[in-house]
Design a protein around this motif. Sequence first.
Motif, mmCIF file in Angstrom:
data_model
loop_
_atom_site.group_PDB
_atom_site.id
_atom_site.type_symbol
_atom_site.label_atom_id
_atom_site.label_comp_id
_atom_site.label_asym_id
_atom_site.label_seq_id
_atom_site.Cartn_x
_atom_site.Cartn_y
_atom_site.Cartn_z
ATOM 1 N N MET A 145 0.910 -1.305 -0.026
ATOM 2 C CA MET A 145 0.021 0.085 0.089
ATOM 3 C C MET A 145 0.974 1.122 0.012
ATOM 4 S SD MET A 145 -3.329 -0.432 2.415
ATOM 5 C CE MET A 145 -3.715 1.052 1.997
ATOM 6 N N ASN A 155 -0.270 4.651 -1.907
ATOM 7 C CA ASN A 155 -0.565 5.817 -1.343
ATOM 8 C C ASN A 155 0.459 7.043 -1.468
ATOM 9 O OD1 ASN A 155 -2.777 4.663 0.022
ATOM 10 N ND2 ASN A 155 -1.568 3.852 1.840
ATOM 11 N N THR A 156 1.609 6.625 -1.832
ATOM 12 C CA THR A 156 2.632 7.822 -1.960
ATOM 13 C C THR A 156 2.145 8.374 -3.237
ATOM 14 O OG1 THR A 156 4.500 6.173 -0.886
ATOM 15 C CG2 THR A 156 5.001 8.312 -2.489
ATOM 16 N N LEU A 206 -0.745 8.436 -4.688
ATOM 17 C CA LEU A 206 -1.938 9.192 -4.345
ATOM 18 C C LEU A 206 -1.752 10.551 -3.615
ATOM 19 C CD1 LEU A 206 -4.600 6.345 -3.183
ATOM 20 C CD2 LEU A 206 -4.876 7.750 -5.300
ATOM 21 N N ILE A 207 -1.007 10.600 -2.493
ATOM 22 C CA ILE A 207 -0.756 11.813 -2.024
ATOM 23 C C ILE A 207 0.067 12.762 -2.954
ATOM 24 C CG2 ILE A 207 0.963 12.854 -0.306
ATOM 25 C CD1 ILE A 207 0.510 10.228 1.482
ATOM 26 N N VAL A 266 -3.306 0.278 7.825
ATOM 27 C CA VAL A 266 -3.779 1.262 6.822
ATOM 28 C C VAL A 266 -3.253 2.489 7.210
ATOM 29 C CG1 VAL A 266 -5.702 2.385 5.733
ATOM 30 C CG2 VAL A 266 -5.728 0.192 6.195
ATOM 31 N N SER A 295 0.450 2.569 6.516
ATOM 32 C CA SER A 295 0.746 2.838 4.995
ATOM 33 C C SER A 295 0.334 4.247 4.608
ATOM 34 C CB SER A 295 -0.254 1.820 4.202
ATOM 35 O OG SER A 295 -1.606 2.087 4.264
ATOM 36 N N ILE A 296 -0.031 4.914 5.367
ATOM 37 C CA ILE A 296 -0.440 6.440 4.874
ATOM 38 C C ILE A 296 0.914 7.214 5.763
ATOM 39 C CG2 ILE A 296 -1.863 8.349 5.267
ATOM 40 C CD1 ILE A 296 -4.240 6.479 5.208
ATOM 41 N N THR A 355 -2.123 -6.122 -5.733
ATOM 42 C CA THR A 355 -1.533 -4.887 -5.496
ATOM 43 C C THR A 355 0.122 -4.665 -5.855
ATOM 44 O OG1 THR A 355 -0.905 -5.775 -3.297
ATOM 45 C CG2 THR A 355 -2.563 -4.411 -3.316
#
Length: 295
Positions: free
Chosen positions: A105, A109-110, A112-113, A160, A163-164, A280
């Motif tokens: 993830m 997430n990287t 997405l950010i 989760v 992972s953020i 993933t």
Amino acid sequence: MTEQNKNIFYALMFLAMAGWGGSWVNAKVLSAYINEYELIFFRNVFTLITLLPVLLFFKKSFYINLKSFILVIIASIVMIAYMKCYFLGTKFGTASLGGALVTTMIPINTFLIMALFFDKKTGKKDIFALILGAIGVLTMLNIWSFSIEEVFSQKNIYFVLASILWPVLTIVSSKATKISPMVFTFYMYIITTILVMVFFVDIPKINYQTFDSIFWLNILSLAIVSTTFATTIYFVGIEKLGTNEVSSFIFLVPLFAIILSIIFLKEHISLSIVIGTILTLIAVKILNNIKFKRR
């Protein structure tokens, strides 16, 4: 770099990824001895002791400007939050799920950010990869069981969040451009250690009597193998081989986490974790444009 040296370094990268995968097993074992803040304290102490000679060997400059120092403090706070989620998720869940879910993830997430807050361009290929990654993550979380309690369980929420938090830590660290990443990491461990000593850990009251050979083996493995050795090899690999080539080795981390959890913790690996991990990993490959060369 000669072909022989490349092969040697590939072997070292292989071991480094095994160290990162094994860190989830270490955390699971250590959760029976200490809490999350004590874990940070002991890991950082042994990491600092072993990382300092490495920095001296590579003749890294320890100079740090004000901007980098402020970023170190911010990164240290984020690191504490990440380690808390990483530890508690593994404590209440399984090392195999944590190693598979969080490590796959993180790059998603990287991305997405970066897309949401830093205007990173997103194409159709990226959207497809994100959807595929979301399906993979939901599969690992076993959403298809349609059990709200299981999907939103404590362990899953911690994983989760971890992972953020790690992409946030990566982005903060990347803003420090006038300092070596290894030196930045060294200072981050120093500040992190000071913060947990001041606010979270009462060193004299730690129950040292429960620390047996299994504890010391796992804490030293976590500090020396999973942190000092693996981090050093990774950073040197980026300098010698380039980011794209080194990034392909990250795919080994969830694999090692699963295999080592089966061997040392006797964990049962569900089909949902295996399928979700594969989905993933494919998504991460598409997002990062990673190409595997056939030798």
